[in-house]
Write a protein that holds these residues in place. Structure first.
Motif, short mmCIF file in Angstrom:
data_model
loop_
_atom_site.label_atom_id
_atom_site.label_comp_id
_atom_site.label_asym_id
_atom_site.label_seq_id
_atom_site.Cartn_x
_atom_site.Cartn_y
_atom_site.Cartn_z
N ARG A 291 4.88 10.94 -5.63
CA ARG A 291 5.72 12.13 -5.50
C ARG A 291 7.15 11.77 -5.08
NH1 ARG A 291 4.22 17.08 -1.30
NH2 ARG A 291 6.23 18.16 -1.38
N LEU A 292 7.28 10.80 -4.21
CA LEU A 292 8.59 10.45 -3.65
C LEU A 292 9.27 9.27 -4.35
CD1 LEU A 292 7.61 10.71 0.13
CD2 LEU A 292 8.93 12.39 -1.19
N GLY A 293 8.53 8.55 -5.19
CA GLY A 293 9.08 7.34 -5.77
C GLY A 293 9.12 6.20 -4.77
N TYR A 294 8.14 6.19 -3.86
CA TYR A 294 8.05 5.19 -2.80
C TYR A 294 6.95 4.18 -3.13
CZ TYR A 294 10.94 7.93 0.52
OH TYR A 294 11.96 8.58 1.16
N ALA A 295 6.91 3.11 -2.36
CA ALA A 295 5.83 2.13 -2.43
C ALA A 295 4.86 2.38 -1.28
CB ALA A 295 6.37 0.72 -2.34
N VAL A 296 3.59 2.05 -1.49
CA VAL A 296 2.60 2.11 -0.41
C VAL A 296 2.61 0.76 0.30
CG1 VAL A 296 0.14 2.24 0.15
CG2 VAL A 296 1.14 3.82 -1.52
N VAL A 297 2.84 0.79 1.60
CA VAL A 297 2.93 -0.45 2.38
C VAL A 297 1.69 -0.58 3.25
CG1 VAL A 297 4.35 -1.80 3.95
CG2 VAL A 297 5.44 -0.24 2.33
N GLY A 298 0.99 -1.70 3.09
CA GLY A 298 -0.29 -1.91 3.76
C GLY A 298 -0.17 -2.50 5.14
#
Length: 233
Positions: A181-188
């Motif tokens: 939705r935001l154009g972000y990456a998921v950071v683990g």
């Protein structure tokens, strides 16, 4: 015994923040989604993202469910507020109920304790490290305060694990939905021991676009938390 080299938390903080931001930009993403649990690992990852990208490009996602109560979400909120990052709470209890997470878990426990009720406290424990066979046992606490431990056979153990792993996978679904939705990456958030030993859920907390602390021991993560000025809680 091999001694670890001295850890420079200040230098590591700057290096990891810059490398995380660069990795996110290389993916063509403009920010980071971090699921904050109230624990030190997710707090440090959120802090590194804020330092590298700026707090306005970090979403601290809080994903409470009924077993954990509101405490983890409250701690996650405290972290987000301290960092100046945006935060959203997405309770996942209803989704887990619809998927049968709690029902399946209770059925697995009743295979060991037939009189178990859903409001009883319980936990899974493993045998002390001995170099021999690992044995898992289930501990329950009855309403009168008495506790009992029984060895858990392989089949109900797997059933219990499969049910509880739903929580991690549903959380990850929310993380990627917000990231898209935001154009972000998921950071683990797995640290070195979790990453190295596979102590994470496949398709759950082990799934991410970037893993900033996957080469850090837990003690080093705590040093970074102090360096980042995270809340003591």
């Amino acid at each position: 015994m091999t001694r670890l080299p001295a850890f420079d938390a200040a230098a590591a903080c700057e290096q990891l923040a810059a490398a995380t931001a660069a990795a996110i930009r290389d993916l063509g993403r403009r920010g980071a989604v971090v699921a904050v649990s109230g624990g030190v690992d997710s707090g440090v990852v959120a802090g590194l993202c804020c330092r590298g990208l700026g707090a306005k490009r970090v979403l601290c996602l809080r994903l409470p469910e009924r077993d954990a109560g509101s405490a983890t979400s409250d701690l996650g909120l405290e972290v987000a507020q301290a960092l100046g990052a945006e935060t959203v709470e997405e309770p996942i209890t209803a989704a887990l109920e619809a998927l049968g997470c709690y029902r399946r878990r209770d059925e697995a426990i009743r295979r060991v304790f037939p009189d178990y009720e859903p409001d009883w406290r319980h936990k899974l424990v493993r045998s002390p490290p001995s170099g021999g066979v690992i044995v898992f046992s289930l501990v329950v606490e009855r309403p009168d305060g008495t506790t009992e431990t029984r060895r858990m056979p392989p089949e109900p153990y797997r059933e219990l694990l499969a049910a509880t792993n739903m929580k991690q996978r549903v959380r990850k679904l929310h993380e990627y939905t917000w990231a898209d939705r935001l154009g972000y990456a998921v950071v683990g958030t797995p640290n070195l021991l979790e990453y190295d030993q596979g102590f994470f859920v496949k398709g759950g907390d082990g799934l991410a676009d970037v893993k900033p602390i996957a080469r850090l021991y837990k003690g080093q993560v705590y040093e970074l938390a102090r360096e980042l000025g995270l809340p003591e809680a």
